[in-house]
Design a protein around this motif. Sequence first.
Motif, PDB file in Angstrom:
ATOM      1  N   PRO A   1       0.810  -1.232   0.000  1.00 54.06           N
ATOM      2  CA  PRO A   1       0.000   0.000   0.000  1.00 54.06           C
ATOM      3  C   PRO A   1       0.841   1.278   0.000  1.00 54.06           C
ATOM      4  O   PRO A   1       0.473   2.265  -0.659  1.00 54.06           O
ATOM      5  CB  PRO A   1      -0.831  -0.122   1.286  1.00 54.06           C
ATOM      6  CG  PRO A   1      -0.913  -1.591   1.534  1.00 54.06           C
ATOM      7  CD  PRO A   1       0.393  -2.161   1.075  1.00 54.06           C
TER       8      PRO A   1
ATOM      9  N   ARG B   1       1.971   1.992  -3.568  1.00 52.87           N
ATOM     10  CA  ARG B   1       0.852   2.469  -4.387  1.00 52.87           C
ATOM     11  C   ARG B   1       0.559   3.944  -4.090  1.00 52.87           C
ATOM     12  O   ARG B   1       0.243   4.719  -5.001  1.00 52.87           O
ATOM     13  CB  ARG B   1      -0.389   1.631  -4.101  1.00 52.87           C
ATOM     14  CG  ARG B   1      -0.275   0.185  -4.542  1.00 52.87           C
ATOM     15  CD  ARG B   1      -1.551  -0.576  -4.208  1.00 52.87           C
ATOM     16  NE  ARG B   1      -1.493  -1.965  -4.632  1.00 52.87           N
ATOM     17  CZ  ARG B   1      -2.475  -2.850  -4.454  1.00 52.87           C
ATOM     18  NH1 ARG B   1      -3.596  -2.460  -3.848  1.00 52.87           N
ATOM     19  NH2 ARG B   1      -2.341  -4.085  -4.864  1.00 52.87           N
TER      20      ARG B   1
ATOM     21  N   HIS C   1      -8.674   3.858  -7.253  1.00 51.79           N
ATOM     22  CA  HIS C   1      -7.646   4.524  -6.452  1.00 51.79           C
ATOM     23  C   HIS C   1      -7.534   6.018  -6.770  1.00 51.79           C
ATOM     24  O   HIS C   1      -6.726   6.717  -6.153  1.00 51.79           O
ATOM     25  CB  HIS C   1      -6.299   3.845  -6.666  1.00 51.79           C
ATOM     26  CG  HIS C   1      -6.238   2.453  -6.104  1.00 51.79           C
ATOM     27  ND1 HIS C   1      -5.853   2.189  -4.809  1.00 51.79           N
ATOM     28  CD2 HIS C   1      -6.559   1.252  -6.649  1.00 51.79           C
ATOM     29  CE1 HIS C   1      -5.914   0.886  -4.585  1.00 51.79           C
ATOM     30  NE2 HIS C   1      -6.342   0.298  -5.683  1.00 51.79           N
TER      31      HIS C   1
END
Length: 494
Positions: free
Chosen positions: A282, A285, A311
Motif C-alpha cells: 500500500p 501504491r 484509487h
Amino acid sequence: MIRALTVSLLLAASPAALAQVPVPAPAPEPAVSLTLRPDLQRPGPPFEGWGTALAWFAHVTGGYPDPVREKLADLFYGPEGLGWTIARYNIGGGDAPETKPYLRPGADVPGFWRRPAGMLGNDWWNPADPAMWNWSADANQRWWLDAIRRRVKAPIFEAFSNSPPWFMTVSGRVSGAEKGTDDNLRPGQEARFADYLATVVDKLQKAHRITFRTLSPVNEPNTDYWFAANTQEGAHWSPERQAKMIDAADRALKARGLKTGIAAPDETNSHLFVRDWEGYPPETRARIGQLNVHSYGTLHQTAVRDIARAHGIRLWMSENDTPLDKDPENFGGIASPLVFAEHVVHDLKRLEPVAWVFWQAVERQTTAAGDGQSGGGNWGLVKMAYTPASDAEHPIHITRKYWAMAQFSRYIRPGYRLVPVDDEDTVGAVSPDGKQLVLVHVNAGVVPRRLTIGVSGAKVVQRIVTDATHTAASGSVVPLAGPRSITTLVVALR
C-alpha cells in the motif's frame, strides 16, 4: 502513394497543404445503416492530449540540419501538424565506453555520467562529485525538448528510464541480464539509481526551462525479453524490485524539493500491469501519481481502468504502435493505418485514459539506400533513413498512418472528455463547453456505412476522411463512412 519529401519541398509545404483534395459527396450505393449513440451524460475526465516517446528517433533526428528537424517538429507538434502536446524523454543508461557497439541505431542513448580515467570496476561512481557528470550528453534528444516548448503552450513532459547505467547492472550491459527473467539492477543499487534519475530531471528542467511532471523509473518491467543479447536498453524488474525502485525514486525527487511525481509501471500490457499492481504494498501504491500502461496486448484493459478509478489515479496509455503484422513497407498503404486506428479506438474505449502516447514517431526506412539496417515494416508515422547528419539530404516520408493519427489528434483536443459510444468501431469526445461532439469511426470493411447520430438536434458540421485515396481530407458533411476508411465527424450540439 505519398512521395518522399525532400528538405526543399518540406520548406514550401505545410502539413495541412499536404492533405489531398476534398472528399466529394458520396454517390448513391448499397450501404448498411448504423446509429451512433454517445452517452453525453457520462463524460470522462479532461483529456490531456497525444504525444510520443522521443526515444529513439530524437537521438538521431535532433542532430539533423535545422530545416529537417524543424519540419519534423512542425509535423508532430505544430498547430498545422498533429498538434501533439505530450513528450516522453528517455533518460539513457549508457554502456561502458569500451563495450563494442551493439545497440540498434538510435537506441544508444547516452547516459549523463562520466567515468574518470583510471577508474575500474563498477563501484567508482559518486553522484556527489561534479566530475562524475557529463551535462553535455544527449544533445540531440534534448534539442527536441526546446523545439516542443517553442511550439506548445502548455506541454506535458515525462521522463522515463529503460535501464540503469551499465555500472549499476548485474550483466554490465544496459540491454538486460543474461536471462530475461532475472533482474538486472544489482541488489542494493535502488538509491543510487534513483539519485541518478532525480539529478538528471532536476538539471534538465533548469537547463531547458521545462517541467517534468512525472518520472517513470522502470519500463515494461515484468517481461521476459530484456536480456543482454538485446539491441536496445531494457531491464527486468520483479514486482518486489519495482516497488523498491518506485519508493527510492519518490524519495530522491522529494529530497531535491522537486514536484515531479512518479508514474508506473509502464508495463507492456494490461495483463502484466495487473500482476505488477498486485505485488505493490500500500505505501508504494500511495507514492504513484500516474498509472502508465502500454497496449501491446489488450487482455484485461478494463481491469486497469478499474484500478485507476478505484484509487483515483490518473491513467495514461503511455506507449503503443500497431502496424499490421508482416505488412510490407508501404508509405501510402491503408492496411496498417486501419489496424492502427482500430487499436486507438479500442484503447480509448476500454482503458478510458486521459492521454494516448505513440512509441516513436519516426522509424527507420526499411529500403533506405545506404542505411545498412533493416527497418520496421510500417512502424512509425514518418519514415526516414537514419543517415549521418552531414548528408546533403534527409528525405522525409509521411505515411498514411500519420494521417490516421491526424483523424484523432486534430479533433479530440486537450480538455475534451471521452464519452461512451455504443458502437465498437467508434470513439467519442465532447468539447469543454459541451457544444461540440467529435466521433471517430473506423470502417475496415468493404461495405459503406450510413451513419446517424443518435442525439436530438445533432448536426454534422465537418467530415474528415483518411482512406486509400484521401489523407485527412474534409468535404461533404454527409455522414457516410466509406469502405476501408477512418472518418471523423465534428457534430454541433444544441
